[in-house]
Design a protein around this motif. Structure first.
Motif, short mmCIF file in Angstrom:
data_model
loop_
_atom_site.label_atom_id
_atom_site.label_comp_id
_atom_site.label_asym_id
_atom_site.label_seq_id
_atom_site.Cartn_x
_atom_site.Cartn_y
_atom_site.Cartn_z
N SER A 149 -12.19 27.63 -38.31
CA SER A 149 -11.54 28.74 -37.61
C SER A 149 -10.11 28.38 -37.23
O SER A 149 -9.21 29.21 -37.32
CB SER A 149 -12.33 29.11 -36.35
N THR A 150 -9.91 27.13 -36.81
CA THR A 150 -8.55 26.68 -36.48
C THR A 150 -7.66 26.71 -37.71
O THR A 150 -6.50 27.11 -37.65
CB THR A 150 -8.60 25.26 -35.89
N PHE A 151 -8.20 26.28 -38.85
CA PHE A 151 -7.42 26.30 -40.09
C PHE A 151 -7.05 27.73 -40.47
O PHE A 151 -5.90 28.01 -40.84
CB PHE A 151 -8.24 25.65 -41.22
N ILE A 152 -8.00 28.65 -40.37
CA ILE A 152 -7.73 30.05 -40.70
C ILE A 152 -6.58 30.58 -39.86
O ILE A 152 -5.66 31.24 -40.37
CB ILE A 152 -9.00 30.91 -40.50
N PHE A 153 -6.60 30.27 -38.56
CA PHE A 153 -5.56 30.82 -37.70
C PHE A 153 -4.24 30.09 -37.83
O PHE A 153 -3.19 30.67 -37.57
CB PHE A 153 -6.06 30.87 -36.26
N MET A 154 -4.28 28.85 -38.26
CA MET A 154 -3.02 28.18 -38.59
C MET A 154 -2.34 28.90 -39.75
O MET A 154 -1.13 29.16 -39.72
CB MET A 154 -3.28 26.72 -38.97
N VAL A 155 -3.14 29.27 -40.77
CA VAL A 155 -2.58 29.98 -41.93
C VAL A 155 -2.12 31.37 -41.52
O VAL A 155 -1.02 31.82 -41.89
CB VAL A 155 -3.61 30.05 -43.07
N LYS A 156 -2.93 32.08 -40.74
CA LYS A 156 -2.55 33.43 -40.33
C LYS A 156 -1.27 33.42 -39.50
O LYS A 156 -0.39 34.27 -39.67
CB LYS A 156 -3.69 34.09 -39.54
N GLN A 157 -1.15 32.45 -38.60
CA GLN A 157 0.05 32.37 -37.78
C GLN A 157 1.26 32.00 -38.63
O GLN A 157 2.37 32.45 -38.37
CB GLN A 157 -0.14 31.36 -36.65
N ASN A 212 7.66 22.94 -35.20
CA ASN A 212 8.25 22.75 -33.88
C ASN A 212 7.65 23.70 -32.86
O ASN A 212 7.48 23.34 -31.68
CB ASN A 212 9.78 22.94 -33.94
N SER A 213 7.30 24.91 -33.31
CA SER A 213 6.67 25.86 -32.38
C SER A 213 5.28 25.41 -31.97
O SER A 213 4.75 25.87 -30.95
CB SER A 213 6.60 27.25 -33.03
N TRP A 214 4.70 24.52 -32.77
CA TRP A 214 3.40 23.95 -32.42
C TRP A 214 3.54 22.64 -31.64
O TRP A 214 2.60 21.86 -31.54
CB TRP A 214 2.58 23.69 -33.69
N ALA A 267 -3.39 16.72 -42.40
CA ALA A 267 -2.44 15.78 -41.80
C ALA A 267 -2.29 16.04 -40.30
O ALA A 267 -2.20 15.10 -39.50
CB ALA A 267 -1.09 15.89 -42.50
N LEU A 268 -2.26 17.31 -39.92
CA LEU A 268 -2.15 17.65 -38.51
C LEU A 268 -3.37 17.19 -37.72
O LEU A 268 -3.26 16.82 -36.55
CB LEU A 268 -1.96 19.16 -38.35
N THR A 289 -6.15 23.30 -29.37
CA THR A 289 -6.20 24.28 -28.29
C THR A 289 -5.07 25.30 -28.38
O THR A 289 -5.12 26.36 -27.75
CB THR A 289 -6.12 23.58 -26.92
N LEU A 290 -4.02 24.99 -29.18
CA LEU A 290 -2.94 25.95 -29.39
C LEU A 290 -3.46 27.27 -29.95
O LEU A 290 -2.89 28.34 -29.71
CB LEU A 290 -1.89 25.37 -30.34
N PHE A 291 -4.55 27.20 -30.72
CA PHE A 291 -5.08 28.39 -31.39
C PHE A 291 -6.36 28.92 -30.73
O PHE A 291 -6.95 29.88 -31.22
CB PHE A 291 -5.39 28.08 -32.86
N HIS A 292 -6.79 28.27 -29.65
CA HIS A 292 -8.13 28.55 -29.13
C HIS A 292 -8.35 30.02 -28.80
O HIS A 292 -9.34 30.63 -29.22
CB HIS A 292 -8.39 27.69 -27.88
#
Length: 326
Positions: A244-252, A266-268, A302-303, A312-315
């Motif tokens: 789920s975190t990966f999905i939202f990393m891509v969506k963001q 940098n925004s992360w 890598a992240l 937690t940035l995407f929680h």
């Protein structure tokens, strides 16, 4: 609901058999079969079929066909796209539980890297088509719902517009999206057949073809597409538990597809982005829309190993969108 004309039935049968190996084939689950035009052809071809139908207008004829056969057809009342809703208490038709459905079909769970345990066939309704594809993608990445049982194969008629998005490449402005990245990473995508809209009938009152309009991609056909989950999807740092975190990393990342990858990192709150990109051999000035699907997976892995990155940035976004999809 779109109902295929009889001439299309044998074409579908040939497509479903394409690439099939020797020996017994997996059971076929057909959703929304309607009057059973395709169902009868599949039965004549020797398939064992479970028909999942929510419309009571079609259930009687399907059940009559079931009773005339010796166990080759099983008819169940339910809506494939109301599978496992996030509700409390017992489910009422047309909602259906995947656990009960698979138990009824006699399909047992297998390991992810095993052969396909079940084939599913159907025409994706045009209403909320994109949402339905996203919901299937979420379930696949999280190994939830039907994907708790293994790499279930989907054979779906979808609009040409959505097929074009699923297979879009980096640099194809506007059609290369988060859905493109996640679908290409998660599925082996095979175009089995393209059929003009005129081969399908609609049960709308005005009798017209409700063809969705589009200006960004061609949409002259319905495309029969085979989506087989990748055996090696969950290798490296990507797992169902963090998918789920990966999905939202891509969506963001695609919220501003023209933005540079370094700006997004940098925004992360990632301070060592230059070092990370150098290790991944990704140019610092690369735009998000120019990264290949494999680049997104390598970046995520890598992240995961970076002390500066926090899931937690995407929680909150993960929880909110999961509720919406269900």
């Amino acid at each position: 609901r779109f109902i295929a004309c009889p001439q299309l039935a044998r074409t579908v049968w040939r497509c479903l058999q394409r690439g099939a190996g020797p020996g017994p084939q997996p059971l076929l689950l057909e959703f929304a079969p309607g009057p059973g035009i395709l169902t009868r052809t599949l039965l004549d071809a020797g398939f064992r079929v479970v028909a999942l139908e929510s419309n009571s207008d079609f259930l009687t004829d399907l059940q009559s066909l079931e009773n005339s056969l010796d166990g080759q057809l099983k008819v169940i009342q339910g809506d494939f796209f109301r599978m496992d809703p996030l509700t409390k208490g017992a489910l009422k038709p047309p909602a259906v539980s995947s656990d009960k459905l698979f138990e009824t079909m006699g399909v047992a769970a297998v390991p992810w890297r095993a052969d396909v345990p079940l084939k599913i066939f159907g025409i994706v309704p045009q209403q909320l088509e994109r949402n339905r594809l996203w919901r299937l993608l979420f379930a696949m990445y999280e190994c939830s719902s039907i994907y708790r049982y293994g790499r279930v194969e989907l054979n779906l008629f979808i609009s040409e517009k959505e097929y074009t998005v699923l297979t879009a490449k980096p640099g194809e402005s506007k059609i290369y999206q988060a859905l493109s990245v996640l679908a290409q990473l998660g599925y082996e995508i095979e175009l089995l057949h393209k059929e003009p809209w005129s081969s399908f009938e609609t049960n709308l009152k005005n009798g017209g073809l409700a063809i969705p309009k589009t200006v960004q991609a061609p949409n002259d056909h319905l495309c029969l597409v085979r989506l087989t989950p990748q055996q090696n999807l969950f290798t490296g740092g990507l797992k169902p538990s963090n998918a789920s975190t990966f999905i939202f990393m891509v969506k963001q990342s695609f919220a501003k597809p023209k933005s540079r990858l370094t700006d997004r990192l940098n925004s992360w709150s990632l301070d060592n982005s230059d070092t990370l990109l150098k290790a991944l051999e990704i140019p610092k000035n690369a735009a998000m829309r120019n990264l290949y699907p494999e680049d997104y997976k390598r970046l995520f892995e890598a992240l995961q190993n970076s002390d500066m990155f926090a899931e937690t940035l995407f929680h909150d976004e993960v929880l909110a969108s999961t509720r919406i999809m269900n």
